[in-house]
Scaffold this motif. Structure first.
Motif, PDB file in Angstrom:
ATOM      1  N   GLU A 169     -13.567 -12.173 -21.412  1.00 12.52           N
ATOM      2  CA  GLU A 169     -12.554 -12.106 -22.644  1.00 12.52           C
ATOM      3  C   GLU A 169     -11.233 -11.874 -21.526  1.00 12.52           C
ATOM      4  OE1 GLU A 169     -13.002 -11.766 -25.807  1.00 12.52           O
ATOM      5  OE2 GLU A 169     -14.885 -12.088 -25.523  1.00 12.52           O
ATOM      6  N   ILE A 170     -11.239 -11.765 -20.412  1.00 13.86           N
ATOM      7  CA  ILE A 170     -10.359 -11.587 -18.965  1.00 13.86           C
ATOM      8  C   ILE A 170     -10.287 -12.619 -18.364  1.00 13.86           C
ATOM      9  CG2 ILE A 170      -9.023 -10.049 -17.518  1.00 13.86           C
ATOM     10  CD1 ILE A 170      -9.670  -7.644 -19.225  1.00 13.86           C
ATOM     11  N   ASP A 171      -9.578 -13.736 -18.537  1.00 15.79           N
ATOM     12  CA  ASP A 171      -9.324 -14.876 -17.460  1.00 15.79           C
ATOM     13  C   ASP A 171      -9.233 -14.198 -15.901  1.00 15.79           C
ATOM     14  OD1 ASP A 171     -10.277 -17.151 -18.712  1.00 15.79           O
ATOM     15  OD2 ASP A 171      -8.399 -16.084 -19.975  1.00 15.79           O
ATOM     16  N   MET A 172      -8.124 -12.583 -15.808  1.00 14.60           N
ATOM     17  CA  MET A 172      -7.664 -12.659 -14.749  1.00 14.60           C
ATOM     18  C   MET A 172      -6.567 -10.859 -14.363  1.00 14.60           C
ATOM     19  SD  MET A 172      -3.890 -11.285 -13.251  1.00 14.60           S
ATOM     20  CE  MET A 172      -4.094 -11.128 -11.160  1.00 14.60           C
ATOM     21  N   ASN A 173      -6.849 -10.389 -14.120  1.00 19.90           N
ATOM     22  CA  ASN A 173      -6.824  -9.094 -13.506  1.00 19.90           C
ATOM     23  C   ASN A 173      -6.843  -9.220 -12.085  1.00 19.90           C
ATOM     24  OD1 ASN A 173      -9.822  -8.913 -13.861  1.00 19.90           O
ATOM     25  ND2 ASN A 173      -9.339  -6.852 -13.123  1.00 19.90           N
ATOM     26  N   TRP A 174      -6.186  -8.027 -11.833  1.00 16.02           N
ATOM     27  CA  TRP A 174      -5.781  -7.437 -10.309  1.00 16.02           C
ATOM     28  C   TRP A 174      -6.878  -6.195  -9.755  1.00 16.02           C
ATOM     29  CZ3 TRP A 174      -2.335 -10.149  -6.641  1.00 16.02           C
ATOM     30  CH2 TRP A 174      -1.651 -10.303  -7.548  1.00 16.02           C
ATOM     31  N   GLU A 175      -7.765  -6.340  -9.016  1.00 17.66           N
ATOM     32  CA  GLU A 175      -8.527  -5.623  -9.014  1.00 17.66           C
ATOM     33  C   GLU A 175      -8.855  -5.047  -6.963  1.00 17.66           C
ATOM     34  OE1 GLU A 175     -10.773  -1.982  -9.555  1.00 17.66           O
ATOM     35  OE2 GLU A 175     -11.130  -3.723 -11.514  1.00 17.66           O
ATOM     36  N   TYR A 176      -8.918  -3.449  -7.345  1.00 17.18           N
ATOM     37  CA  TYR A 176      -9.191  -3.007  -5.726  1.00 17.18           C
ATOM     38  C   TYR A 176     -10.426  -3.310  -5.240  1.00 17.18           C
ATOM     39  CZ  TYR A 176      -5.453  -0.548  -7.547  1.00 17.18           C
ATOM     40  OH  TYR A 176      -4.074  -1.115  -8.216  1.00 17.18           O
ATOM     41  N   THR A 177     -10.395  -3.657  -3.697  1.00 18.71           N
ATOM     42  CA  THR A 177     -11.893  -4.642  -2.909  1.00 18.71           C
ATOM     43  C   THR A 177     -12.708  -2.358  -3.359  1.00 18.71           C
ATOM     44  OG1 THR A 177     -10.896  -3.749  -0.377  1.00 18.71           O
ATOM     45  CG2 THR A 177     -10.970  -5.815  -1.994  1.00 18.71           C
TER      46      THR A 177
END
Length: 321
Positions: free
Chosen positions: A94-102
């Protein structure tokens, strides 16, 4: 790039009958800079998601602006409340891209018992594990928004503390802490941190429980600045650290795991449009701790809108014009 309508990710529009967008979904147009239009992007819809705190809103708007400038039709789903809905949206497509934390992905989503302080090892471990979840982690930013403890700069000089190890040299009555409720119960949180620094919670020779105050996030910064506690739990890229003149103590025993931020893409989307990796390769190397502290400060301290801060920074770096 699946497009099922879900209440989970729906963002209501204000005054929808008048055709107006919600304020937090407005993103002004930008012209190409180092980010150039991508062949085949026209008519392709991509969904960008983000969590609902300042840093994520800024990063989310950077992604929206970048992908719009590259020629994609972007559906802005930034400002989603909570980490779990964003993760669910990402793994479902549903989401193609997001910023995430390792560190967040490793400990919270992948349920690993311990974080990895080495930044490269933490990133590579997460990238490898998440391939099975149809998620591809692009190279991370230098920015590492991990946990830390900060002290008023004048108190740091008076007490002679520069690292977490120095706290053990202080009289017990000076070992006062302000923390969030969540941090107090995490595997990479308060109690294990104290044990790593030989300061057991509840011990008269460590940190008595009466020396610890549990507060909301914003209240931790205020209480630390006002001297209600000597040591406040902070996030290392929070703009309030600089504006309040707090000193972040060195994590000299490397207890806290790495929380480098990286663009995460739904793998089928990236396979269909591999040029997306080139778009984010223009952006990610520019995102450092100092950059993020300043951008966060402009929102949290100066009261600017995340989208305006994002666009201004991108223009200043020549990413867009």
């Amino acid at each position: 790039m699946r497009r099922a309508a879900t209440a989970l990710l729906a963002v209501p529009l204000l005054l929808a009958g008048c055709g107006l967008q919600a304020a937090n979904q407005y993103t002004p147009e930008a012209s190409p800079g180092s980010i150039q239009p991508v062949d085949g992007a026209e008519g392709v819809e991509l969904v960008v998601g983000s969590k609902n705190f300042t840093e994520q809103l800024i990063l989310g708007k950077i992604a929206v602006i970048a992908l719009q400038t590259a020629g994609f039709d972007v559906l802005d789903r930034t400002n989603i409340p909570g980490s779990v809905p964003v993760r669910t949206g990402a793994t479902s497509g549903e989401i193609d891209m997001n910023w995430e934390y390792t560190g967040t992905a490793w400990l919270t989503y992948l349920s690993e018992p311990e974080g990895i302080p080495d930044r490269t090892e933490q990133y590579e471990s997460v990238r490898e594990a998440d391939l099975a979840n149809d998620l591809t982690w692009l190279p991370p930013a230098e920015m590492n928004n991990t946990y830390a403890f900060a002290i008023r700069s004048e108190a740091a000089a008076e007490l002679g503390v520069a690292s977490l190890s120095d706290i053990a040299n202080l009289p017990v009555e000076e070992r006062t802490f302000c923390v969030e409720a969540e941090f107090a119960s995490r595997n990479d949180g308060f109690v294990p941190m104290l044990e790593a620094y030989d300061l057991p919670l509840g011990s008269p020779d460590g940190v008595p429980r009466d020396n610890v105050s549990t507060l909301d996030t914003g209240a931790v910064y205020t209480a630390t600045d006002q001297g209600s506690c000597n040591f406040g739990e902070v996030f290392t890229t929070d703009g309030r650290i600089e504006s309040l003149d707090l000193t972040v103590l060195e994590d000299d025993r490397q207890f806290f795991p790495a929380y480098n931020v990286a663009p995460v893409l739904y793998t089928p989307t990236l396979e269909a449009h591999p040029e997306l990796a080139d778009v984010f390769a223009e952006i990610t190397p520019l995102i450092t701790d100092d950059v993020m502290i300043e951008l966060n400060r402009r929102v949290d301290v100066d009261g600017e809108e995340p989208v305006d801060v994002a666009l201004d920074w991108m223009r200043s770096e020549g990413l867009v014009s």
